[in-house]
Scaffold this active site. Structure first.
Site, mmCIF file in Angstrom:
data_model
loop_
_atom_site.group_PDB
_atom_site.id
_atom_site.type_symbol
_atom_site.label_atom_id
_atom_site.label_comp_id
_atom_site.label_asym_id
_atom_site.label_seq_id
_atom_site.Cartn_x
_atom_site.Cartn_y
_atom_site.Cartn_z
ATOM 1 N N CYS A 92 50.977 38.849 44.721
ATOM 2 C CA CYS A 92 49.833 37.481 44.917
ATOM 3 C C CYS A 92 49.037 38.572 43.753
ATOM 4 O O CYS A 92 48.604 38.602 43.953
ATOM 5 C CB CYS A 92 49.886 37.074 46.108
ATOM 6 S SG CYS A 92 51.373 36.427 46.441
ATOM 7 N N ASP A 93 48.693 37.229 43.206
ATOM 8 C CA ASP A 93 47.402 37.804 42.464
ATOM 9 C C ASP A 93 45.988 36.496 42.657
ATOM 10 O O ASP A 93 45.473 35.883 42.911
ATOM 11 C CB ASP A 93 46.996 38.216 41.370
ATOM 12 C CG ASP A 93 47.876 39.096 41.341
ATOM 13 O OD1 ASP A 93 47.391 40.696 41.285
ATOM 14 O OD2 ASP A 93 49.018 38.830 40.924
#
Length: 455
Positions: free
Chosen positions: A4-5
């Protein structure tokens, strides 16, 4: 490891003068992620919360929350509450072994934090209290037995923090400018808060030299295969953040749609090929991670949370305006099996069809979706201004209806366009003899798993 970011931009670096939150949620292929609203409530003594894997005692009062929820999980990948607290999480892998018991899933910790905390500092206390009592590393995938630990970004109207965890240990650091996090620990020697045993455990295991200052990231980082990709995206995220002195939803959306454009490792065979682990992630093969939802959010003193939600990959989706209101049924519903009446599955089907030949279809579809997104942006701004006028006149219920209505209209418009474009692309591909290209076999696996008539 999953990916994820997540980003946070503090008010002085925001064009709105408000703290900004942004996240791409990356999950295994074939995992829908609708956006759901749950009203706050008062609970009786003795009630329990049935989280994904374990039960925990309920508290007397919970806040209303909106969260992006993997279909089989109780908790959220990202979300916000009625008090203006916004939280997102990241998968991490530490050197600590599992402690033998199934703990609380990180996404469940996130939702519990939103339901029980009014501020970022309270959220840290809720999450770490549950973490220290129950542990984590719970099963986090329907496809495999993967487990992980978590990093969280917490943002409220006044403060932002990064919270990183390893087993039952943790550190936290306040963010005063802007920061992005990915699947790698980033808090080193400069933590503002930490668990009582974090340094002792690291010293006893000799994870640091005896005479060096305690460094959480250096001591606890594991040797997972996904670490290099996490560090690579962590650096990309913060590089893109640093290229502007101030950000707004548009600039953060552009980062969440990034595919390493104009870089040495730019996409090969098109942006949807999944060749490299990017901020906007696409399937490389069935079972790998892909972006399944995207969220932008900020807290406004008059309107409360102002947010934008994009189902599936944001580069082939539309950021729909959402608030602290009820949400359309199409937006809140999606299960493992393909359902043509849900927003998430229509967005996903469109992205899969573009992946047949992204170089042929991608620019055309993105242009049409961007046109709709700009229309939704204008409608949202008009609705927000109208809602402000109603609030100033004392008509809170009318203001809420106005905001809920713009969400409903934009949801329906995107649903209809995604459906129409999917039908058009499917016919075009059939006219060429059926599925083709380097993703052909993986798209067939995806369609079979989801029981989706791709063409």
């Amino acid at each position: 490891m999953f990916s994820c970011d997540t980003m946070v931009v503090c008010a002085p670096y925001s064009m709105y003068g408000q703290n900004l939150f942004a996240k791409n949620s990356d999950r295994p292929t074939g995992e829908p992620q609708p956006l759901c609203f749950y009203a706050g409530a008062t609970h009786a003594a003795g009630e329990v919360v049935h989280t994904t894997h374990i039960d925990v005692p309920q508290v007397e009062r919970t806040y209303s929350v909106v969260g992006s929820r993997p279909y089989w999980i109780w908790g959220f990948e990202m979300g916000y509450n009625e008090k203006g607290l916004i939280i997102g999480n990241e998968a991490e892998g530490s050197r600590l072994p599992p402690d033998g018991e199934q703990g609380i899933l990180g996404m469940d910790l996130l939702r519990l934090g939103l339901e029980r905390a009014a501020t970022a500092r309270e959220g840290i206390a809720v999450i770490t209290g549950l973490l220290e009592k129950y542990g984590q590393k719970a099963r986090a995938s329907m496809l495999t037995d993967r487990v992980y630990e978590n990093t969280f970004i917490l943002s409220d109207p006044k403060e932002c923090f990064v919270l990183e965890t390893a087993g039952r240990e943790w550190v936290a650091k306040q963010v005063t400018e802007m920061k992005g996090v990915s699947n790698c620990y980033s808090i080193g020697k400069d933590a503002d808060m930490m668990s009582a045993n974090a340094e002792r455990i690291a010293r006893e295991n000799r994870w640091l030299s005896p005479d060096e200052p305690f460094d959480f990231a250096k001591a606890y980082s594991g040797r997972q295969v996904g670490q290099p990709a996490g560090v690579q995206r962590f650096r990309r995220l913060n590089k893109l953040l640093s290229q502007r002195e101030q950000h707004d939803f548009a600039s953060l959306a552009a980062i969440l749609r990034d595919h390493y454009e104009d870089e040495l490792i730019a996409p090969r065979f098109g942006a949807t090929a999944g060749t490299f682990r990017t901020v906007c992630m696409h399937m490389y093969d069935f079972g790998s991670s892909e972006t399944t939802a995207s969220l932008l959010a900020r807290y406004d003193e008059e309107l409360g949370i102002i947010a934008r939600y994009a189902p599936a990959q944001p580069c082939l989706s539309v950021y729909i305006p959402v608030y602290m209101t009820s949400l359309p049924e199409r937006m809140q519903t999606a299960e493992r099996k393909y359902d043509p009446e849900t927003l998430w599955w229509q967005a996903k089907r469109l992205s899969l069809l573009v992946a047949v030949d992204e170089e042929a279809f991608g620019d055309e579809i993105r242009a049409r979706l961007l046109k709709l997104e700009n229309i939704c942006k204008q409608r949202a701004e008009e609705a927000e201004n109208e809602a402000r006028r109603e609030l100033r006149a004392g008509n809170a219920a009318a203001a809420k209806r106005i905001l809920a209505d713009v969400t409903e209209v934009c949801t329906e418009q995107f649903f209809l366009i995604a459906k129409a474009e999917s039908i058009r692309l499917a016919e075009r591909i059939k006219s060429l003899g059926g599925l083709y290209g380097r993703q052909k076999e993986e798209l067939e696996k995806y369609a079979a798993y989801a029981e989706m008539p791709l063409l």
